[in-house]
Design a protein around this motif. Structure first.
Motif, PDB file in Angstrom:
ATOM      1  N   VAL A 177       0.851  -1.197   0.000  1.00 51.64           N
ATOM      2  CA  VAL A 177       0.000   0.000   0.000  1.00 51.64           C
ATOM      3  C   VAL A 177       0.885   1.245   0.000  1.00 51.64           C
ATOM      4  O   VAL A 177       0.629   2.212  -0.711  1.00 51.64           O
ATOM      5  CB  VAL A 177      -0.935   0.009   1.218  1.00 51.64           C
ATOM      6  N   GLY A 178       1.915   1.231   0.817  1.00 49.56           N
ATOM      7  CA  GLY A 178       2.838   2.358   0.929  1.00 49.56           C
ATOM      8  C   GLY A 178       3.792   2.136   2.089  1.00 49.56           C
ATOM      9  O   GLY A 178       3.448   1.467   3.063  1.00 49.56           O
TER      10      GLY A 178
ATOM     11  N   TYR B 119       2.543   3.784   5.288  1.00 52.03           N
ATOM     12  CA  TYR B 119       1.365   3.043   5.738  1.00 52.03           C
ATOM     13  C   TYR B 119       1.779   1.741   6.422  1.00 52.03           C
ATOM     14  O   TYR B 119       1.170   1.333   7.414  1.00 52.03           O
ATOM     15  CB  TYR B 119       0.458   2.728   4.548  1.00 52.03           C
TER      16      TYR B 119
ATOM     17  N   HIS C 160       0.285  -1.457  -7.191  1.00 53.54           N
ATOM     18  CA  HIS C 160       0.245  -0.534  -6.045  1.00 53.54           C
ATOM     19  C   HIS C 160      -1.038   0.284  -6.012  1.00 53.54           C
ATOM     20  O   HIS C 160      -1.626   0.503  -4.941  1.00 53.54           O
ATOM     21  CB  HIS C 160       1.462   0.398  -6.102  1.00 53.54           C
ATOM     22  N   LYS C 161      -1.490   0.751  -7.174  1.00 54.91           N
ATOM     23  CA  LYS C 161      -2.688   1.594  -7.223  1.00 54.91           C
ATOM     24  C   LYS C 161      -3.923   0.837  -6.732  1.00 54.91           C
ATOM     25  O   LYS C 161      -4.784   1.409  -6.057  1.00 54.91           O
ATOM     26  CB  LYS C 161      -2.922   2.068  -8.670  1.00 54.91           C
TER      27      LYS C 161
ATOM     28  N   LEU D 198      -3.707   0.635  -3.002  1.00 57.40           N
ATOM     29  CA  LEU D 198      -3.905   1.950  -2.403  1.00 57.40           C
ATOM     30  C   LEU D 198      -5.380   2.355  -2.389  1.00 57.40           C
ATOM     31  O   LEU D 198      -5.918   2.753  -1.346  1.00 57.40           O
ATOM     32  CB  LEU D 198      -3.086   2.987  -3.171  1.00 57.40           C
ATOM     33  N   TRP D 199      -6.041   2.226  -3.540  1.00 64.09           N
ATOM     34  CA  TRP D 199      -7.428   2.676  -3.631  1.00 64.09           C
ATOM     35  C   TRP D 199      -8.376   1.814  -2.786  1.00 64.09           C
ATOM     36  O   TRP D 199      -9.282   2.337  -2.126  1.00 64.09           O
ATOM     37  CB  TRP D 199      -7.882   2.693  -5.089  1.00 64.09           C
TER      38      TRP D 199
ATOM     39  N   THR E  30      -7.580   0.203  -0.083  1.00 59.89           N
ATOM     40  CA  THR E  30      -7.282   0.512   1.322  1.00 59.89           C
ATOM     41  C   THR E  30      -7.887   1.843   1.740  1.00 59.89           C
ATOM     42  O   THR E  30      -8.507   1.948   2.809  1.00 59.89           O
ATOM     43  CB  THR E  30      -5.758   0.526   1.547  1.00 59.89           C
TER      44      THR E  30
END
Length: 458
Positions: free
Chosen positions: A83-84, A87, A381-382, A385-386, A388
């Motif tokens: 996610v990052g 994060y 990754h996108k 991310l979205w 989450t």
């Protein structure tokens, strides 16, 4: 030096050993208080309640362990980093604090006290003072063995856990052979008169096993690798196979325990928490000796769990923040904090853990599912991310709703809860995060497609 022979798969006996190890990590005394209480709440609606509870107390935790193996991650932080990076630090800290000093470790002490010590207290000593004294002794032992780890946890695991399960078996058989009332005649609590399956989903959150599964996953992966399986795909498969075996055993115990709780309604009114219910049932069927055995076995089982959690949390935080505190300092800090929290009592700990679990469980479940099905979107990754972001946004409303009503009004959160009930589908069933998560998935997939299109024309 003799090289270890690589295996393509584990034998059945090896899988069983891994499954028993996984079961031992998941299943402790605290895992009994929620199914017993669920049985009392659900009454004759226990069968749909069983399904809901098993989904979140068995299915999701096993998938959590499998997600670590499936993504070849070296732990929770590595998985969350999809996610990052920032994060991954925040989420790992939040999960370890939840299964550590904020809720799970203090709950071990209060569960031991509520089920074993409190029923034997007379009127000459205050229960509050007795809890303080018991928890002080409990956490002195936890700290001692956490700072000087030796064979104590192994000894307790080999002696106390089997003894605890043996005693539990006697108690369950006694209760099922001489039920307080037929299940068909027991009335469910008002909250379980309809939608028992969905209400039980959030009850399964209380075991904290799904978030624990994310922490335990790397332990299971390492055990399988030590047995000789090195191929990543084979390891992932073995994690799932062993998890299924552990899940079958957990499901069997949960079903019997829920049934025992429901049948106890013929003897007792629903208790404030499962610890009290378990103590009442043991006292009824096995007398004072049963209470004593329950006190000893649960206390040692919870002691082992607490030592393991303090050790795990201290090691994790030392690794994450190497220049801050030493392992010993983290262990002391977590133990002292757990001691302070434990003195608010079991019912209060459970009450205030619910909003936190309603907040972090949906993102944890979303991360598990993304990890399991990530190969279909190249673990983009996108997408992570979205999904989450959308899941966290929705779970905030579940957090608001689970807070005590007076706190909602004080913080003016009742308006936000009303809006979520009106506009967020499935919110009344504690599943309001599902459609936002799906929306995040669609946005993430569109971003991935757009990214591929740009790369194609680059």
């Amino acid at each position: 030096m003799i090289e270890q022979r690589q295996l393509s798969h584990l034998s059945f006996s090896q899988r069983t050993l891994v499954a028993v190890t996984l079961f031992g990590m998941f299943f402790g005394a605290g895992n009994l208080i929620f199914p017993v209480h669920l049985g009392q709440l659900s009454g004759r609606n226990l069968f749909p309640a069983m399904i809901g509870f098993i989904i979140t107390a068995v299915g999701i935790p096993i998938l959590g362990v499998a997600s670590i193996g499936n993504t070849h991650s070296d732990g929770l932080q590595s998985l969350a980093s999809k996610v990052g990076k920032r994060y991954s630090y925040v989420f790992t800290c939040l999960l370890y604090l939840t299964i550590g000093p904020c809720f799970a470790i203090p709950r071990c002490a209060t569960t031991s006290f509520t089920t074993g010590i409190a029923p034997m207290l007379g009127t000459q000593i205050s229960e509050r003072f007795a809890l303080f004294l018991f928890s002080a002794i409990f956490f002195v032992l936890v700290l001692f063995f956490s700072l000087k780890p030796g064979n104590i946890t192994l000894w307790i695991g080999k002696i106390i856990n089997p003894l605890f399960l043996f005693f539990l078996g006697i108690l369950i058989v006694s209760a099922l052979l001489h039920p307080g009332a037929p299940v068909s005649s027991t009335l469910p609590d008002a909250s379980y008169q309809s939608g028992a399956l969905f209400h039980a989903l959030s009850e399964g959150y209380g075991t904290m096993d799904a978030i624990a599964g994310l922490a335990f996953g790397i332990v299971v992966v390492n055990i399988i690798r030590q047995m000789g399986v090195q191929d990543d795909a084979a390891v992932a498969g073995e994690v799932l196979h062993s998890g299924i075996l552990a899940g079958i055993l957990m499901t069997f115990i949960y079903m019997l325990t829920i049934l025992m709780g429901a049948q106890s309604l013929g003897l007792f009114t629903p208790s404030d928490n499962g610890g009290i219910a378990l103590s009442q049932i043991a006292s009824h069927y096995l007398g004072r000796a049963g209470i004593l055995i329950l006190a000893v076995t649960i206390t040692f089982a919870c002691l082992k769990t607490s030592i393991g959690l303090v050790t795990s949390c201290a090691e994790t935080f030392e690794k994450m923040f190497p220049r801050r505190l030493s392992y010993h300092a983290w262990a002391v800090l977590f133990t002292v904090f757990s001691f302070l929290i434990s003195n608010v009592g079991l019912s209060t700990i459970i009450r205030y853990s619910v909003p936190v679990l309603m907040l972090i469980y949906p993102p944890a479940i979303a991360l598990i599912l993304l990890a399991l099905f990530g190969k279909h979107f190249d673990h983009n990754h996108k997408v992570y991310l979205w999904v989450t972001v959308c899941t966290w946004a929705a779970s905030l409303f579940d957090f608001f709703k689970a807070l005590p009503e007076e706190l909602q009004i004080l913080l003016h959160l009742d308006t936000a809860v009303e809006l979520a009930e009106r506009f967020l589908p499935l919110f009344s069933l504690n599943l309001g995060w599902i459609l936002p998560a799906v929306l995040g998935l669609l946005i993430g997939l569109l971003c991935q497609k757009h990214q591929k299109t740009l790369q194609a024309f680059a």
